[in-house]
Design an enzyme around this catalytic site. Structure first.
Site, PDB file in Angstrom:
ATOM      1  N   LYS A  83     -53.008  55.670  45.802  1.00 24.33           N
ATOM      2  CA  LYS A  83     -53.759  56.134  44.633  1.00 24.33           C
ATOM      3  C   LYS A  83     -53.743  55.029  43.579  1.00 24.33           C
ATOM      4  CE  LYS A  83     -53.848  60.677  42.399  1.00 24.33           C
ATOM      5  NZ  LYS A  83     -52.927  61.749  41.994  1.00 24.33           N
TER       6      LYS A  83
HETATM    7  C1  E4P Z   1     -54.589  64.403  40.575  1.00 27.35           C
HETATM    8  O1  E4P Z   1     -54.355  63.965  41.673  1.00 27.35           O
HETATM    9  C2  E4P Z   1     -53.595  64.577  39.517  1.00 27.35           C
HETATM   10  O2  E4P Z   1     -52.307  64.563  40.092  1.00 27.35           O
HETATM   11  C3  E4P Z   1     -53.687  65.882  38.766  1.00 27.35           C
HETATM   12  O3  E4P Z   1     -54.622  66.769  39.312  1.00 27.35           O
HETATM   13  C4  E4P Z   1     -53.628  65.769  37.288  1.00 27.35           C
HETATM   14  O4  E4P Z   1     -53.754  67.030  36.705  1.00 27.35           O
HETATM   15  P1  E4P Z   1     -53.234  67.430  35.249  1.00 27.35           P
HETATM   16  O5  E4P Z   1     -54.359  67.268  34.319  1.00 27.35           O
HETATM   17  O6  E4P Z   1     -52.846  68.875  35.414  1.00 27.35           O
HETATM   18  O7  E4P Z   1     -52.057  66.550  34.951  1.00 27.35           O
END
Ligand code: E4P
Length: 222
Positions: A83
């Site tokens: 990622k």
């Molecule tokens: C995506 O892969 C992220 O880990 C995640 O969905 C972030 O979400 P949040 O806005 O709840 O931190």
């Protein structure tokens, strides 16, 4: 639509995986930090439990650091998706890792143009954060609709839309109606999706009626 769990919590991962619900996992540095301990142990364990794609995020912000970290993360398993953030260096790393056969998830996508560029760089997944858009008064689901519409026009783009920052079950229904490829869910949202008050009332009634039947036939068994 595939369902990923958005967590580094092993207990939740095991719980939902045992129900056959999980196609993959997404993590990020905040989710790792929330669990505490050594993230290396968590990453090794998650990639062992889950057969599908597991997104593990780099923390370097420049190209060479992302490349080094990406390759190290990939050592946890062939199911690791690296990622990277939606930045110029992130896209450069996306292009290089993808052309070496390492799949990439480009995260922190907040506009259709960012999604288009990440797809052009060879990303396997783009992660639009819908809850964080809702938080600032912009409609997150509209972004998914727009990305879907754009990707449909260019079938050679194989990038999948991974709906992220999901806050509640309605987000999931809306994403599925649009035909998003994947949603990644916090354990609490997936838990809410399992339940309905009428399911509970219905089961309670079935069991109460069964007890009445048994009162007249104490030896009865299914
Ligand atoms: C995506 O892969 C992220 O880990 C995640 O969905 C972030 O979400 P949040 O806005 O709840 O931190």
């Amino acid at each position: 639509m595939k369902i990923f769990l958005d967590t580094a919590n092993l207990e939740s991962i095991k719980k939902f995986n045992d129900m056959g619900l999980l196609d993959g996992i997404t993590t990020n540095p905040s989710l790792m930090s929330k669990e505490g301990g050594n993230p290396k142990d968590a990453m090794a364990e998650i990639t062992k439990i889950i057969k599908g794609d597991v997104s593990l995020e780099v923390v370097s912000t420049e190209y060479s650091g992302m490349m080094e970290e990406g390759k190290r993360l990939r050592e946890y398993g062939d199911n690791v998706v690296v990622k990277v953030p939606m930045t110029p260096d992130g896209l450069k790393a996306c292009k290089s890792l993808s052309s070496e056969g390492i799949p990439v998830n480009v995260t922190l996508i907040f506009s259709p143009n960012q999604a288009l560029l990440a797809a052009k760089s060879g990303a396997r997944y783009v992660s639009p954060f819908i809850g964080r858009l809702d938080d600032i008064g912009q409609n997150g689901i509209n972004l998914i609709q727009e990305i879907k519409e754009i990707f449909k026009n260019y079938p050679h783009l194989k990038t999948q839309i991974l709906v992220a920052s999901v806050r509640h079950p309605i987000h999931v229904v809306d994403a599925a109606k649009i035909g998003a490829d994947v949603v990644t869910l916090p354990p609490a949202v997936l838990d809410k999706m399992l339940h309905h008050p009428l399911t509970k009332i219905g089961l309670d009634n079935f069991l109460a009626d069964w007890e009445k039947l048994k009162a007249g036939n104490p030896n009865i068994k299914i």
